[in-house]
Motif scaffolding. Sequence first.
Motif, PDB file in Angstrom:
ATOM      1  N   GLN A 178       0.844  -1.195   0.000  1.00 55.06           N
ATOM      2  CA  GLN A 178       0.000   0.000   0.000  1.00 55.06           C
ATOM      3  C   GLN A 178       0.883   1.251   0.000  1.00 55.06           C
ATOM      4  O   GLN A 178       1.777   1.400   0.828  1.00 55.06           O
ATOM      5  N   ARG A 179       0.635   2.143  -0.960  1.00 57.53           N
ATOM      6  CA  ARG A 179       1.405   3.380  -1.064  1.00 57.53           C
ATOM      7  C   ARG A 179       0.524   4.562  -0.668  1.00 57.53           C
ATOM      8  O   ARG A 179      -0.695   4.483  -0.722  1.00 57.53           O
ATOM      9  N   HIS A 180       1.176   5.661  -0.273  1.00 60.43           N
ATOM     10  CA  HIS A 180       0.453   6.850   0.146  1.00 60.43           C
ATOM     11  C   HIS A 180       1.065   8.100  -0.488  1.00 60.43           C
ATOM     12  O   HIS A 180       2.267   8.154  -0.740  1.00 60.43           O
ATOM     13  N   PHE A 181       0.200   9.060  -0.723  1.00 58.31           N
ATOM     14  CA  PHE A 181       0.656  10.373  -1.190  1.00 58.31           C
ATOM     15  C   PHE A 181       0.416  11.375  -0.062  1.00 58.31           C
ATOM     16  O   PHE A 181      -0.697  11.509   0.441  1.00 58.31           O
ATOM     17  N   ARG A 182       1.476  12.047   0.352  1.00 56.13           N
ATOM     18  CA  ARG A 182       1.376  13.007   1.456  1.00 56.13           C
ATOM     19  C   ARG A 182       1.110  14.393   0.881  1.00 56.13           C
ATOM     20  O   ARG A 182       2.002  15.072   0.376  1.00 56.13           O
ATOM     21  N   ALA A 183      -0.160  14.828   0.972  1.00 54.95           N
ATOM     22  CA  ALA A 183      -0.565  16.116   0.405  1.00 54.95           C
ATOM     23  C   ALA A 183      -0.187  17.286   1.298  1.00 54.95           C
ATOM     24  O   ALA A 183       0.091  18.385   0.812  1.00 54.95           O
ATOM     25  N   VAL A 184      -0.211  17.066   2.626  1.00 59.73           N
ATOM     26  CA  VAL A 184       0.196  18.087   3.589  1.00 59.73           C
ATOM     27  C   VAL A 184       1.173  17.423   4.549  1.00 59.73           C
ATOM     28  O   VAL A 184       0.874  16.385   5.134  1.00 59.73           O
ATOM     29  N   ASN A 185       2.354  18.035   4.722  1.00 64.08           N
ATOM     30  CA  ASN A 185       3.425  17.374   5.457  1.00 64.08           C
ATOM     31  C   ASN A 185       3.977  18.285   6.555  1.00 64.08           C
ATOM     32  O   ASN A 185       4.779  19.181   6.299  1.00 64.08           O
ATOM     33  N   GLY A 186       3.517  18.082   7.775  1.00 62.54           N
ATOM     34  CA  GLY A 186       4.074  18.787   8.925  1.00 62.54           C
ATOM     35  C   GLY A 186       3.887  20.289   8.909  1.00 62.54           C
ATOM     36  O   GLY A 186       4.797  21.038   9.272  1.00 62.54           O
ATOM     37  N   VAL A 187       2.720  20.760   8.515  1.00 61.82           N
ATOM     38  CA  VAL A 187       2.455  22.198   8.405  1.00 61.82           C
ATOM     39  C   VAL A 187       2.028  22.765   9.759  1.00 61.82           C
ATOM     40  O   VAL A 187       1.159  22.201  10.429  1.00 61.82           O
ATOM     41  N   SER A 188       2.631  23.893  10.142  1.00 62.01           N
ATOM     42  CA  SER A 188       2.280  24.574  11.392  1.00 62.01           C
ATOM     43  C   SER A 188       2.201  26.076  11.165  1.00 62.01           C
ATOM     44  O   SER A 188       3.084  26.654  10.519  1.00 62.01           O
ATOM     45  N   PHE A 189       1.152  26.701  11.673  1.00 62.13           N
ATOM     46  CA  PHE A 189       1.035  28.161  11.696  1.00 62.13           C
ATOM     47  C   PHE A 189      -0.114  28.533  12.614  1.00 62.13           C
ATOM     48  O   PHE A 189      -0.844  27.672  13.106  1.00 62.13           O
ATOM     49  N   ARG A 190      -0.292  29.830  12.856  1.00 64.63           N
ATOM     50  CA  ARG A 190      -1.386  30.296  13.701  1.00 64.63           C
ATOM     51  C   ARG A 190      -1.928  31.598  13.133  1.00 64.63           C
ATOM     52  O   ARG A 190      -1.219  32.349  12.465  1.00 64.63           O
ATOM     53  N   VAL A 191      -3.214  31.831  13.391  1.00 69.45           N
ATOM     54  CA  VAL A 191      -3.876  33.074  13.001  1.00 69.45           C
ATOM     55  C   VAL A 191      -4.404  33.722  14.275  1.00 69.45           C
ATOM     56  O   VAL A 191      -5.193  33.112  14.998  1.00 69.45           O
ATOM     57  N   ALA A 192      -3.942  34.950  14.558  1.00 71.85           N
ATOM     58  CA  ALA A 192      -4.358  35.647  15.767  1.00 71.85           C
ATOM     59  C   ALA A 192      -5.695  36.342  15.552  1.00 71.85           C
ATOM     60  O   ALA A 192      -6.128  36.566  14.415  1.00 71.85           O
ATOM     61  N   LYS A 193      -6.350  36.694  16.641  1.00 72.82           N
ATOM     62  CA  LYS A 193      -7.632  37.412  16.558  1.00 72.82           C
ATOM     63  C   LYS A 193      -7.397  38.780  15.940  1.00 72.82           C
ATOM     64  O   LYS A 193      -6.537  39.535  16.366  1.00 72.82           O
ATOM     65  N   GLY A 194      -8.171  39.091  14.877  1.00 71.17           N
ATOM     66  CA  GLY A 194      -8.029  40.368  14.186  1.00 71.17           C
ATOM     67  C   GLY A 194      -6.972  40.370  13.113  1.00 71.17           C
ATOM     68  O   GLY A 194      -6.751  41.391  12.455  1.00 71.17           O
ATOM     69  N   GLU A 195      -6.324  39.225  12.876  1.00 70.32           N
ATOM     70  CA  GLU A 195      -5.237  39.148  11.893  1.00 70.32           C
ATOM     71  C   GLU A 195      -5.737  38.595  10.567  1.00 70.32           C
ATOM     72  O   GLU A 195      -6.648  37.776  10.514  1.00 70.32           O
ATOM     73  N   SER A 196      -5.105  39.034   9.487  1.00 70.00           N
ATOM     74  CA  SER A 196      -5.372  38.502   8.146  1.00 70.00           C
ATOM     75  C   SER A 196      -4.108  37.799   7.661  1.00 70.00           C
ATOM     76  O   SER A 196      -3.062  38.431   7.497  1.00 70.00           O
ATOM     77  N   LEU A 197      -4.229  36.495   7.438  1.00 71.79           N
ATOM     78  CA  LEU A 197      -3.085  35.685   7.011  1.00 71.79           C
ATOM     79  C   LEU A 197      -3.304  35.201   5.586  1.00 71.79           C
ATOM     80  O   LEU A 197      -4.353  34.653   5.252  1.00 71.79           O
ATOM     81  N   GLY A 198      -2.321  35.404   4.734  1.00 65.83           N
ATOM     82  CA  GLY A 198      -2.389  34.938   3.350  1.00 65.83           C
ATOM     83  C   GLY A 198      -1.723  33.593   3.192  1.00 65.83           C
ATOM     84  O   GLY A 198      -0.662  33.339   3.782  1.00 65.83           O
ATOM     85  N   LEU A 199      -2.340  32.710   2.411  1.00 66.86           N
ATOM     86  CA  LEU A 199      -1.772  31.397   2.101  1.00 66.86           C
ATOM     87  C   LEU A 199      -1.660  31.295   0.582  1.00 66.86           C
ATOM     88  O   LEU A 199      -2.677  31.311  -0.118  1.00 66.86           O
ATOM     89  N   VAL A 200      -0.435  31.232   0.071  1.00 70.07           N
ATOM     90  CA  VAL A 200      -0.220  31.219  -1.374  1.00 70.07           C
ATOM     91  C   VAL A 200       0.564  29.990  -1.785  1.00 70.07           C
ATOM     92  O   VAL A 200       1.292  29.391  -0.997  1.00 70.07           O
ATOM     93  N   GLY A 201       0.414  29.631  -3.040  1.00 74.06           N
ATOM     94  CA  GLY A 201       1.110  28.486  -3.613  1.00 74.06           C
ATOM     95  C   GLY A 201       0.412  28.056  -4.888  1.00 74.06           C
ATOM     96  O   GLY A 201      -0.733  28.418  -5.139  1.00 74.06           O
ATOM     97  N   GLU A 202       1.107  27.264  -5.687  1.00 69.62           N
ATOM     98  CA  GLU A 202       0.551  26.807  -6.958  1.00 69.62           C
ATOM     99  C   GLU A 202      -0.508  25.722  -6.745  1.00 69.62           C
ATOM    100  O   GLU A 202      -0.635  25.159  -5.655  1.00 69.62           O
ATOM    101  N   SER A 203      -1.245  25.431  -7.810  1.00 69.80           N
ATOM    102  CA  SER A 203      -2.204  24.328  -7.767  1.00 69.80           C
ATOM    103  C   SER A 203      -1.463  23.039  -7.427  1.00 69.80           C
ATOM    104  O   SER A 203      -0.398  22.760  -7.979  1.00 69.80           O
ATOM    105  N   GLY A 204      -2.034  22.263  -6.510  1.00 74.38           N
ATOM    106  CA  GLY A 204      -1.414  21.007  -6.123  1.00 74.38           C
ATOM    107  C   GLY A 204      -0.455  21.123  -4.956  1.00 74.38           C
ATOM    108  O   GLY A 204       0.133  20.121  -4.541  1.00 74.38           O
ATOM    109  N   CYS A 205      -0.295  22.335  -4.400  1.00 73.22           N
ATOM    110  CA  CYS A 205       0.662  22.501  -3.301  1.00 73.22           C
ATOM    111  C   CYS A 205       0.089  22.035  -1.970  1.00 73.22           C
ATOM    112  O   CYS A 205       0.828  21.890  -0.996  1.00 73.22           O
ATOM    113  N   GLY A 206      -1.230  21.836  -1.891  1.00 71.47           N
ATOM    114  CA  GLY A 206      -1.846  21.382  -0.655  1.00 71.47           C
ATOM    115  C   GLY A 206      -2.740  22.400   0.020  1.00 71.47           C
ATOM    116  O   GLY A 206      -3.279  22.140   1.099  1.00 71.47           O
TER     117      GLY A 206
END
Length: 535
Positions: free
Chosen positions: A290-318
């Motif tokens: 059985q094989r697996h594809f890891r679409a998201v690998n060890g991602v960590s971040f936080r969004v504070a109250k009142g904050e606007s956080l941008g998440l950018v990347g190409e198609s297929g980045c997760g």
Amino acid sequence: MAFLDIENLNLSIYGQPILKGVSMGAEQGQILGVIGESGSGKSMTAFSVMQLLPEGMELSGTVMLDGDNLLAKSESEMCAVRGKDIGMIFQEPMTALNPVKTIGDQVAETVLIHTGTSRAEARKIARETLNRVGLPAAQFPLGRYPHELSGGQRQRVVIAMAIALRPKLLIADEPTTALDVTTQAQILTLLQKLVAEDNMCLMLITHDLGVVAEVADHLAIMKDGEVVESGETHALFRDMKHPYTRALFEASSHIPERQEDAEISDTPVLEVVDVVREYALPRKGLLGKQRHFRAVNGVSFRVAKGESLGLVGESGCGKSTLTRAILGLEVLQGGEIRVDGISVQAGTHMPRDLRRKMQVVFQDPYGSFNPRHKVARLVAEPFHLLDNPPRGPARQQAVAEALESVGMQPSDADKYIHEFSGGQRQRIAIARALIIRPELIILDEAVSALDVSVRAQILDLLADLSDRLHLSYLFISHDLSVVRSITDRVIVMKDGELVEEGETEAVFAAPRHPYTRALIDAAPDLQDALEKEAV
């Protein structure tokens, strides 16, 4: 007379004027950019050239292509022209392609219809054409199906179908709107290369001024079915004689005003800690491992109250996989997601109170609404997450206040969603997200399909709501100019991992990771394009 010469084109449908005296043109080997907002008449001009118009139309004027008046041709004569002398590329490649036919058969179909060649010869031409558009035989055999390709690869197949017989005129209707910045840059470079190699004329329809400033030789600015300004690209942008042209230019680089003293709390609304999301892949053989594809690998971040956080990347980045995990729609194989300190347990019962804290605004507002329901019911949908939702007059008042908060009228509650423009629909989608006062709103490509002036209005609205209601945003987009204008911090994803994180201006001014630099360099920039030309 120009190679493509449109003169005094008038179109009405059942007596309703659509095009009013439209005139524009370009020579062989040149790119004509047609700019304007939704409803300006850009696409109807292209359909008039192709004579693909609905019943009840009245058309007058001339459309000359290489000295031949297309409007004087019969339908049978135009059938011989479409696909052979004129090719067309549509905005959404998956809609333009037949999902049950291979890419080889679809490209070969154009050749078979317009020439007397054998099927084998048509497939040979299809193979050569796919090679020309950057889909080599080793990775992209003729037997591949559209669903097996990425968005950019599908668009290359659509381009191959349009240029298989080396047409005199190629019409591209918003060919890069839904693509990420690096894929968009590749498609634009490909189109320029094909124009130069085949000495054809390209009519490029778009609402992105940065795109046309980089590639177009001539521009025609359209508004309400008329050409309000036209000319050589850089001369037109230098002079900008018409107020509408100046308004588009200003809207394309619009930065929303935000409170300078807006407070961002240290308390996190959203915490993503070492998140891992895997998908099982088909086994190789009956007893294969059985094989697996890891679409998201060890991602960590936080969004504070009142904050606007941008998440950018190409198609297929997760990005989308991560979004679904945050919303509790994807089961994690590792890590944890917390909203207001409460763990999001996907695949199990999620308390309504936790769901109430998060709302989402999607890219396509029309697709996210039930067209059979009125706006009042659509906006009130999130009330099911409340233990004691308002009823009767209180419910109507809540809907009216939500609509007013996004610049709509309370009377709009009694209308259906098809009665609104794209920008108005997106405002209604934001009203629906706001009505239960969430703490976090996830905006998934929420402005990428909007015209520049409508996009500016929506960004102003989001900035105002953030300041007034102290909302937190997770802004997911491939449009770097939007992310730069609206977010406090930005994170960059590549192949399921975070490769860069920091204050938005710091990341854009001095990107540390090569991938971030590549994204920024690939993004079309109107000011940069004009400055390069001036030098």
